[in-house]
Motif scaffolding. Structure first.
Motif: not given
Lengths: 108, 703
Positions: B188-198, A31-36, A57-65
């Motif tokens: 360490n969050c350096d390995g986290v990919p962008c949302l499209e690749e997560l 669902k979050l992907q749609s915001v992009l 959850f945190f991993q998802l937020l970092v990824s969104l960021f």
């Protein structure tokens, strides 16, 4: 659904509620992907309604960021009280989102 | 050392232990499961009980014994820490503090002892328990744990990407670790990919965990035993002692290097600048604040463990009475003066052998002076430790939710200064809690967290220590302060300058409180704070924003005994200026005889001139066309002191004044120069203030 997304005045508000854990992270991420895909340049994440989170959850937020930053857009995180479950898990996991993402003082 | 001397030492040690117990109890209120704190409280009570009984403090020993038993039950998991337990323990601690000073003090101790018995599930204290003498029970509490050494570990924890698929949870592992020692986790969050690749159910994070504990490496590994096939785990022990067993604390640069945040060449490049390493490393863009915080936390844990280990070593430190230390410092001061005199005489006589001896003596005296001064330098935490209890009690008294955060408590200062700082700091914290922080419901309405925060932060800045006290309360109501200032004729109604209005709170008796509370509002506070800080040759400044909070900055010299001075001459008399307030010396050539200047323009700055001859009511030679100006700074104001001559630099020993001379505002102290003559140390702040007073009259009277 523990995620609600709305767009207003060029800003996307992402509001989480209840629980975001490994149990439901797949559907939330989807669902979050749609915001992009929106044209807004400002994103506000509100986690005040959450009662339980885990590392996904945190991993998802970092990824969104990272995604938002890559686009040159801005993300803000609505301020949480120190004893909020999200803050407690943040401290336990050593993921200091507040040091990465600007904090928004008022609720969205 | 006789019995009485030993008894004095017991009193001193007991006070320190009670302070430490109080700190631990307040921490346990927030984190009840911290076993290392429970053990610490237990051990301290055990020591107080044993030593107290030995020196005849039987009532104190009995109460300490009951509390010790309570904490023994907690250690053995027969009881868990509750608010009722910490509250009762804190009350008992207050009684123990009184008993340390007077064992015969009449206190409702039976009530406390009964309450402890009830909490322990013993409605009445059993005969067996009562008969157990504190001394005879000294042996029973020793167990293997007391001999265990605390180590600081750096754990590199890198789970495989499919970690979650194995049903494993990072939180459980970290929680278990945190229950077995002090922990600082950085992900360490350096390995986290962008949302499209997560892939949301895969794990991209890794961790560096700093863990201070009595656990062995094997015991730590056993915590990870169920996930060991899906992780990469590396555990390092941080060296906290050197090869000879002396305590050592790793430098920030070393820690950042070990953590992989910096490369060796970055370290060298940053080291070349003379500023705190962490600050420079951030400025260089090589690391961020989060990485620095992690390294600082690691350093703190290493320091604590190192100190703990040091305290276990035998015969490494001795206690010295303060008056003996003061006498030693006075004597070294005399020696510094005598050495300066010898040096001058040697130069005058021009005897090579004599000069060489004088130079060597100068070097040795400088070493002796530095070492002696260093003995009296102690960490500020001694003064800060009581503030947690203060804030805790103020919160209950005022019905407010308060948190106190202390940073930089290991910053060192002269012990005498630290003692003088305690009261001003307490006043400021009380004011913040009472006037600054709002009630929880008001904070709710203002969109602030219900809990108000008071932050006390200390840091060394050159030869000074800065202590900053910040609160996130309501801030100063300038309109209200201005109105009261006008009503009390402290300011003219035409005054609107916010800084002048803010400074009114430092006026004697000034208060905006409607009613006097038990905490503050009597108007005795901030003026006393300012005068106490000024007595320490320190500065105080205040910033406040309505609705956001208030920040008070104290800037205090590290020591008051020996200062670097600049010797100047006015008329026939030599005076001393504190060198740390001197910016530069400038020669001014006037166009012709009789010309007077009230300002000088220096590199774009217009600086007012104070003619010291006029200030000291001496005749002024209007024919002189060459003037010597010393540019000084105090309280953010720069002025040029017009002097007859700049004599040179010299380290001087500050001598205390008699009561009469303390009233001379422009003189901060006196010293004895190398030739045996007396010189006054000028109070630059007062000189600047007098100049400012001439230019900006505040009150009607002063106009």
């Amino acid at each position: 659904m523990p995620i609600q997304i709305r767009e207003k005045d060029d800003t996307v508000f992402v509001k989480f509620s209840e629980q975001v854990t490994i149990q439901n992270i797949d559907s939330i991420a989807h669902k979050l992907q749609s915001v992009l895909e929106t044209k807004s340049k400002m994103y506000v994440v509100d986690a005040t309604g959450l009662t339980k989170v885990d590392s996904t959850f945190f991993q998802l937020l970092v990824s969104l960021f990272y995604s938002i930053k890559q686009k040159g857009h801005a993300l803000e995180f609505v301020e949480l009280e120190a004893n909020h479950p999200v803050m407690e898990t943040e401290r336990l996991l050593g993921i200091y989102l507040s040091k990465k993402i600007p904090i928004r003082k008022e609720h969205s | 050392m006789n019995f009485e001397d030993n008894k004095e030492l017991f009193v001193e040690e007991a006070r320190e232990l009670l302070d430490s117990i109080e700190t631990n109890l307040l921490a346990l209120e927030k984190e009840p499961s911290r076993i290392e704190l429970i053990n610490d409280v237990f051990r301290s009570l055990h020591t107080i009980k044993g030593s107290g009984a030995m020196f005849g403090y039987t009532i104190l020993a009995d109460l300490a014994h009951d509390l010790e038993s309570l904490f023994d039950d907690i250690r053995q998991s027969k009881l868990t820490i509750t608010k009722a337990i910490t509250s009762l323990a804190l009350h008992s601690l207050d009684s123990l503090s009184i008993l340390v000073n007077d064992d015969g003090a009449e206190l409702p101790l039976q009530d406390l002892r009964d309450q402890i018995a009830v909490l322990r599930g013993k409605n009445t204290i059993s005969i067996k328990e009562q008969d157990k003498s504190p001394i005879s029970s000294m042996e029973e509490a020793t167990d293997g744990e007391e001999n265990k050494t605390t180590n600081v570990y750096r754990i590199y924890f890198t789970p495989n990407r499919d970690f979650f698929h194995r049903g494993a949870r990072v939180e459980n592992l970290l929680q278990e670790l945190s229950e077995k020692g002090e922990i600082y986790v950085s992900a360490n969050c350096d390995g986290v990919p962008c949302l499209e690749e997560l892939e949301p159910t895969e794990l991209y994070l890794s961790w560096i965990i700093v863990f201070s504990s009595t656990l062995t490496q094997l015991e730590i590994r056993s915590i990870f035993i169920f996930v060991e096939d899906y992780i990469n785990l590396r555990i390092e022990i941080l060296p906290i002692t050197d090869q000879e067993g002396r305590p050592t604390v790793p430098r920030i640069g070393e820690l950042l290097l070990h953590r992989g945040y910096l490369a060796p060449e970055d370290i060298d490049a940053i080291r070349n600048e003379q500023k705190p390493f962490g600050e420079l490393a951030i400025k260089s863009g090589k690391i961020d604040q989060e990485e620095l915080d992690a390294a600082l936390a690691e350093q703190k844990m290493a320091r604590v463990a190192s100190m703990e280990r040091e305290s276990r070593r035998e015969s490494t430190s001795i206690r010295v009475r303060k008056d003996k230390l003061d006498y030693l410092i006075d004597t070294v001061g005399e020696l510094v003066i005598l050495q300066a005199r010898l040096y001058q005489e040697a130069k005058k006589e021009q005897l090579a052998a004599f000069e060489s001896i004088a130079e060597n003596l100068a070097r040795l005296t400088a070493n002796l002076r530095d070492s002696t001064m260093n003995i009296r330098m102690v960490p500020l935490e001694e003064s800060f430790s009581g503030f947690h209890r203060l804030v805790h009690d103020l919160g209950s008294q005022l019905g407010k939710e308060l948190t106190l955060t202390i940073r930089g408590a290991n910053t060192e200062m002269d012990k005498n200064i630290i003692e003088s700082l305690k009261d001003p700091l307490m006043h400021i914290i009380r004011n913040s809690a009472d006037h600054g922080i709002e009630k929880p419901e008001q904070r709710d309405k203002a969109g602030k967290p219900r809990t108000g925060t008071i932050l006390v932060e200390a840091r060394q800045q050159g030869s000074k220590v800065e202590i900053e006290i910040t609160d996130d309360g309501a801030g100063l109501d300038l309109e209200k302060i201005r109105a009261i200032g006008i009503e009390r004729e402290l300011i003219d109604p035409s005054v609107h300058d916010p800084q002048l209005i803010k400074n009114l709170i430092f006026e004697p008796g000034f208060s905006t409180a409607h009613k006097t509370t038990g905490v503050s509002g009597r108007g005795v506070g901030m003026d006393v704070v300012r005068s106490n800080i000024e007595k320490l040759r320190g500065d105080i400044s205040l910033e406040s924003e309505r609705g956001q909070g208030t920040r008070i900055l104290l800037s205090i010299p590290l020591t008051l005994v020996i200062i670097d001075g600049l010797l100047i001459r006015v008329g026939e008399v030599i005076y001393v200026l504190a060198l740390n307030q001197v910016e530069e010396c400038v020669n001014l050539t006037l166009a012709g005889e009789g010309e007077r200047r009230s300002v000088i323009s220096l590199r774009g700055r217009t600086i007012p001139i104070i003619e010291l001859r006029r200030s000291f009511k001496l005749s002024v030679d209007d024919r002189a066309t060459q003037r010597h100006l010393v540019i000084v700074d105090a309280e953010g104001t720069t002025v040029a002191l017009d002097v007859d001559a700049v004599v040179g630099k010299q380290q001087v020993v500050v001598k205390p004044f008699t009561m009469n001379l303390r009233r001379v505002p422009m003189v901060a102290g006196a010293t004895i120069l190398g030739d045996g003559s007396i010189a006054f140390i000028l109070n630059i702040r007062e000189l600047v203030k007098s100049k400012r007073g001439e230019e900006q009259p505040l009150t009607k009277e002063r106009v």
